[in-house]
Design a protein around this motif. Structure first.
Motif, PDB file in Angstrom:
ATOM      1  N   SER A  36     -10.126 -14.752 -54.288  1.00 53.61           N
ATOM      2  CA  SER A  36     -10.125 -13.751 -55.577  1.00 53.61           C
ATOM      3  C   SER A  36      -8.647 -13.684 -55.930  1.00 53.61           C
ATOM      4  O   SER A  36      -8.315 -13.718 -57.191  1.00 53.61           O
ATOM      5  CB  SER A  36     -10.666 -12.619 -55.218  1.00 53.61           C
ATOM      6  N   ASP A  37      -7.745 -13.318 -54.943  1.00 55.99           N
ATOM      7  CA  ASP A  37      -6.289 -13.412 -55.251  1.00 55.99           C
ATOM      8  C   ASP A  37      -5.765 -14.681 -55.916  1.00 55.99           C
ATOM      9  O   ASP A  37      -4.996 -14.796 -56.816  1.00 55.99           O
ATOM     10  CB  ASP A  37      -5.562 -13.090 -54.087  1.00 55.99           C
ATOM     11  N   ALA A  38      -6.020 -15.726 -55.358  1.00 60.65           N
ATOM     12  CA  ALA A  38      -5.603 -17.150 -55.750  1.00 60.65           C
ATOM     13  C   ALA A  38      -6.102 -17.501 -57.173  1.00 60.65           C
ATOM     14  O   ALA A  38      -5.440 -18.005 -58.119  1.00 60.65           O
ATOM     15  CB  ALA A  38      -6.155 -18.133 -54.675  1.00 60.65           C
ATOM     16  N   LEU A  39      -7.393 -17.137 -57.523  1.00 60.02           N
ATOM     17  CA  LEU A  39      -8.113 -17.334 -58.605  1.00 60.02           C
ATOM     18  C   LEU A  39      -7.245 -16.398 -59.754  1.00 60.02           C
ATOM     19  O   LEU A  39      -7.232 -16.667 -61.141  1.00 60.02           O
ATOM     20  CB  LEU A  39      -9.603 -16.924 -58.773  1.00 60.02           C
ATOM     21  N   THR A  40      -7.038 -15.153 -59.386  1.00 63.02           N
ATOM     22  CA  THR A  40      -6.394 -14.214 -60.216  1.00 63.02           C
ATOM     23  C   THR A  40      -5.055 -14.697 -60.788  1.00 63.02           C
ATOM     24  O   THR A  40      -4.613 -14.478 -61.773  1.00 63.02           O
ATOM     25  CB  THR A  40      -6.297 -12.722 -59.510  1.00 63.02           C
ATOM     26  N   ARG A  42      -3.963 -17.779 -60.862  1.00 62.35           N
ATOM     27  CA  ARG A  42      -4.101 -18.808 -61.717  1.00 62.35           C
ATOM     28  C   ARG A  42      -4.568 -18.138 -62.961  1.00 62.35           C
ATOM     29  O   ARG A  42      -4.144 -18.905 -64.080  1.00 62.35           O
ATOM     30  CB  ARG A  42      -5.188 -19.738 -61.046  1.00 62.35           C
ATOM     31  N   PHE A  43      -5.357 -17.283 -63.052  1.00 62.47           N
ATOM     32  CA  PHE A  43      -5.895 -16.581 -64.328  1.00 62.47           C
ATOM     33  C   PHE A  43      -4.773 -16.163 -65.189  1.00 62.47           C
ATOM     34  O   PHE A  43      -4.780 -16.408 -66.411  1.00 62.47           O
ATOM     35  CB  PHE A  43      -7.146 -15.724 -63.949  1.00 62.47           C
ATOM     36  N   ARG A  44      -3.819 -15.438 -64.424  1.00 63.01           N
ATOM     37  CA  ARG A  44      -2.706 -14.920 -65.191  1.00 63.01           C
ATOM     38  C   ARG A  44      -1.836 -15.930 -65.790  1.00 63.01           C
ATOM     39  O   ARG A  44      -1.393 -15.705 -67.085  1.00 63.01           O
ATOM     40  CB  ARG A  44      -2.071 -13.747 -64.471  1.00 63.01           C
ATOM     41  N   GLN A  45      -1.511 -16.869 -65.180  1.00 61.25           N
ATOM     42  CA  GLN A  45      -0.873 -18.296 -65.481  1.00 61.25           C
ATOM     43  C   GLN A  45      -1.479 -18.848 -66.849  1.00 61.25           C
ATOM     44  O   GLN A  45      -0.894 -19.026 -67.764  1.00 61.25           O
ATOM     45  CB  GLN A  45      -0.608 -19.381 -64.326  1.00 61.25           C
ATOM     46  N   ALA A 161     -15.821 -17.086 -62.193  1.00 65.04           N
ATOM     47  CA  ALA A 161     -15.840 -17.357 -60.818  1.00 65.04           C
ATOM     48  C   ALA A 161     -15.285 -16.122 -60.299  1.00 65.04           C
ATOM     49  O   ALA A 161     -15.649 -15.469 -58.860  1.00 65.04           O
ATOM     50  CB  ALA A 161     -14.713 -18.498 -60.558  1.00 65.04           C
ATOM     51  N   ILE A 162     -14.194 -15.600 -60.973  1.00 63.54           N
ATOM     52  CA  ILE A 162     -13.527 -14.279 -60.405  1.00 63.54           C
ATOM     53  C   ILE A 162     -14.389 -13.228 -60.338  1.00 63.54           C
ATOM     54  O   ILE A 162     -14.442 -12.182 -59.425  1.00 63.54           O
ATOM     55  CB  ILE A 162     -12.208 -13.805 -61.357  1.00 63.54           C
ATOM     56  N   LYS A 163     -15.230 -12.941 -61.331  1.00 64.82           N
ATOM     57  CA  LYS A 163     -16.166 -11.891 -61.332  1.00 64.82           C
ATOM     58  C   LYS A 163     -17.229 -11.981 -60.348  1.00 64.82           C
ATOM     59  O   LYS A 163     -17.588 -10.837 -59.710  1.00 64.82           O
ATOM     60  CB  LYS A 163     -16.929 -11.757 -62.667  1.00 64.82           C
ATOM     61  N   ILE A 164     -17.888 -13.195 -59.989  1.00 60.81           N
ATOM     62  CA  ILE A 164     -18.757 -13.476 -58.964  1.00 60.81           C
ATOM     63  C   ILE A 164     -18.166 -13.123 -57.598  1.00 60.81           C
ATOM     64  O   ILE A 164     -18.338 -12.740 -56.770  1.00 60.81           O
ATOM     65  CB  ILE A 164     -19.323 -14.815 -58.989  1.00 60.81           C
TER      66      ILE A 164
END
Length: 241
Positions: A36-40, A42-45, A161-164
């Motif tokens: 979740s941290d890694a996806l977050t 990447r999400f912000r970038q 994916a982050i929500k799941i």
């Protein structure tokens, strides 16, 4: 209580099984949290890149519209000739995927085949240079558009994916692990209670055995005294034991 809320059978084997489940759930929670941290990140970038790409696309579209206006002023209305001369697409879209922490994000790539482009035959009489400039301007605008479409598609995929992942993390943290810990605590309490009951039972059994042994010993002493006693008669005919 409902059957779904029944406690597990208190035993040593069940306790070891529940402890193994707790270890697995804790590892899963840790891995999902890192995911979740890694996806977050990447999400912000990606969000920052999308904002920049939108601004760039706006500028490219404005430049392309101005170039088309110049080409039409120089060469007249040539849109019909372009539509009639198209047989095969000169620009195609290739879809690939990028793996981010187990999540496949779609990536759109623009592929250009200049040999199939028909704009080069236009503007022979006049306006050829401005038509080519308009073509390049629209190609750059199309690149920006495809890049933005790729980013937004990946953005929505990443958001889902982050929500799941966060739902799974919260479920493990708030439901699964506390339930396993409650079952472990229940089993330990029941096993301790069983040990105390067994200890009390053994003490009672031992006390009963001691009572029986003491009673048997007293009976043996009584019997021995009765058989070994002597009877004497004195001069006054009194019986003496």
């Amino acid at each position: 209580m409902a059957s779904s809320e029944q406690r597990p059978v208190p035993s040593r084997m069940t306790l070891q099984t529940m402890k193994g489940k707790k270890v697995g759930a804790s590892k899963g929670h840790s891995l999902l949290k890192k995911k979740s941290d890694a996806l977050t990140v990447r999400f912000r970038q990606m969000l920052k890149t999308i904002v920049e790409t939108k601004k760039a696309m706006g500028e490219e579209m404005k430049t392309a519209a101005f170039s088309l206006a110049k080409a039409e002023w120089a060469a007249g209305n040539f849109k019909g000739q372009v539509v009639e001369s198209v047989r095969r697409p000169a620009i195609t879209l290739k879809v690939t995927a990028d793996n981010v922490a187990g999540v496949r994000l779609p990536i759109f790539t623009l592929q250009r085949n200049e040999s199939l482009e028909t704009v080069g035959n236009l503007g022979v009489a006049s306006g050829g240079q401005v038509i080519m400039a308009a073509k390049e301007s629209y190609f750059k605008a199309l690149e920006a558009l495809i890049r933005l479409a790729s980013l937004q598609t990946a953005f929505f995929t990443l958001d889902e994916a982050i929500k799941i992942t966060n739902r799974r993390v919260n479920a493990l943290e708030s439901v699964v692990i506390p339930r396993i810990e409650g079952d472990i605590s229940h089993i330990i309490t029941e096993l301790d209670e069983q040990e105390r009951e067994e200890f009390i039972r053994l003490k009672k059994v031992q006390a009963k055995k001691q009572e029986r042994a003491a009673a048997a010993e007293a009976d043996e002493l009584g019997e021995a005294g009765g058989e070994g006693g002597a009877i004497f008669e004195d001069e006054d005919d009194d019986v003496v034991f």
